[in-house]
Design an enzyme around this catalytic site. Structure first.
Site, short mmCIF file in Angstrom:
data_model
loop_
_atom_site.label_atom_id
_atom_site.label_comp_id
_atom_site.label_asym_id
_atom_site.label_seq_id
_atom_site.Cartn_x
_atom_site.Cartn_y
_atom_site.Cartn_z
N LYS A 105 0.99 9.21 -9.46
CA LYS A 105 1.85 9.51 -8.32
C LYS A 105 3.30 9.33 -8.73
O LYS A 105 3.73 8.23 -9.08
CB LYS A 105 1.53 8.58 -7.14
N GLY A 166 6.92 3.19 5.21
CA GLY A 166 6.79 1.91 5.92
C GLY A 166 7.32 1.91 7.34
O GLY A 166 7.33 0.88 8.00
N GLY A 193 4.80 7.35 6.43
CA GLY A 193 5.19 7.60 7.81
C GLY A 193 4.11 7.41 8.84
O GLY A 193 4.39 7.26 10.03
N ASN A 214 -0.22 3.18 3.46
CA ASN A 214 -0.32 1.79 3.02
C ASN A 214 -0.03 0.84 4.19
O ASN A 214 -0.91 0.18 4.72
CB ASN A 214 0.67 1.54 1.87
N THR A 215 1.24 0.87 4.67
CA THR A 215 1.66 -0.09 5.69
C THR A 215 0.87 0.02 6.98
O THR A 215 0.59 -0.99 7.63
CB THR A 215 3.16 0.10 5.98
#
Lengths: 262, 67
Positions: A105, A166, A193, A214-215
């Protein structure tokens, strides 16, 4: 590989094939155990990871590979923290030596306030990495022009942001995501997002091939439960996209026939 | 000899130590890491034979959580 029941609707990225269209990050979790549990709940087969110095003063610190087995889950090394193409190549060459992965990535960030990708440097880095033999999944702005350029260069997946990393603000520019989806011949994966399950559904309903988050999972009150929600959201959005939604109408249209009323 | 490892200076190391010996000294598992010496990657297959030189700058990395 986990969840190895083959279905026809797989996600093909470069030389890899996945049954799950959800990719999750491994940052911001309370610990690696929680991360591993969330991964299992999410059904994801690929995780993003960062490359950093080993803590030489404490060699017994837990390592990610002890909790998420790179033989069972594809590691997608990222270039977070790199600001130039040369840094990115250096980091990913080390990642390849550590684990042998070719799929990477690329993210070249700019201002810490918004973490928008520096697209000029992203394009340059992508070229260097592709020349070096990497299969590049690229984090990019939601700009169809840049997205096309990255695809033309040979990136194996286009990963536009839905909103700042995030932020959990959801898909801010559906028009652009849709344009990128329509023009692309490689997978389009919304990266960044997503805040909650409905955001993932929207991304998939727009025709995206996958979602990376992730977040949204790591910072949920119950990350394991949210991981499960995201698994269902990505499937629901994908199925709805494939099903083809009904046309919207201006006025009501009764579901029960009006003829034959008593 | 001395080496710089991940920004830390290690003095009084055995001269001509191999990469494997350095990993033993640091108690790091070869399987889970990758190493750069003076900006060049040292291939895992050569850890037993590569000998380090005075003042080499080493970077030893692994994977951590990230997005």
């Amino acid at each position: 590989m986990k969840n190895s029941i083959k279905s026809d609707d797989t996600l093909k990225v470069g030389s890899h094939e996945f049954n799950s269209r959800l990719i999750i990050g491994t940052g911001k979790y309370t610990n690696y155990k929680q991360n591993s549990d969330a991964l299992n709940a999410s059904g994801a087969e690929m995780v993003t990871v960062a490359v950093r110095r080993v803590n030489v003063s404490d060699p017994n610190k837990p390592m990610l590979v002890d909790y998420i087995d790179p033989k069972k889950t594809v590691y997608l090394p990222n270039t977070a923290g790199c600001f130039t193409g040369e840094d990115a190549v250096r980091t990913l060459r080390l990642a390849k030596e550590a684990g042998g992965w070719n799929l990477v990535k690329l993210e070249v960030l700019s201002d810490p306030k918004h973490l928008y990708p520096d697209m000029e440097e992203t394009l340059r880095s992508a070229e260097l990495l592709i020349k070096d033999g990497f299969e590049v999944m690229v984090y990019c702005s939601d700009d169809p022009v840049f997205a096309k350029k990255l695809e033309s260069m040979g990136c194996v997946a286009i990963m536009p942001l839905g909103a700042p990393i995030g932020s959990g603000l959801g898909i801010q520019n559906k028009v652009n995501i849709r344009l990128i989806v329509e023009q692309s011949n490689v997978p389009v994966i919304v990266d960044a997002g997503v805040g909650t399950a409905s955001d993932a559904v929207i991304a998939m309903e727009l025709g995206c091939d996958g979602v990376l988050m992730n977040t949204a999972i790591a910072n949920a009150k119950d990350p394991i439960k949210m991981a499960l929600a995201m698994k269902h959201a990505v499937i629901a959005g994908r199925e709805a996209y494939l099903a083809g939604r009904m046309p919207t109408k201006k006025y009501a249209d009764p579901s029960s026939p009006l003829a034959g009323l008593i | 000899m001395y080496l710089i490892v991940n920004g830390h200076r290690y003095d009084n190391l055995e001269d001509d130590m191999t990469m494997s010996e350095l990993l033993d000294y640091l108690k790091l598992p070869a399987k889970k890491i990758a190493i750069e010496r003076n900006r060049e990657i040292i291939s895992k297959s050569t850890y037993n034979t590569v000998r380090l030189n005075d003042g080499d700058i080493m970077e030893i990395i692994h994977f951590i959580g990230g997005g």
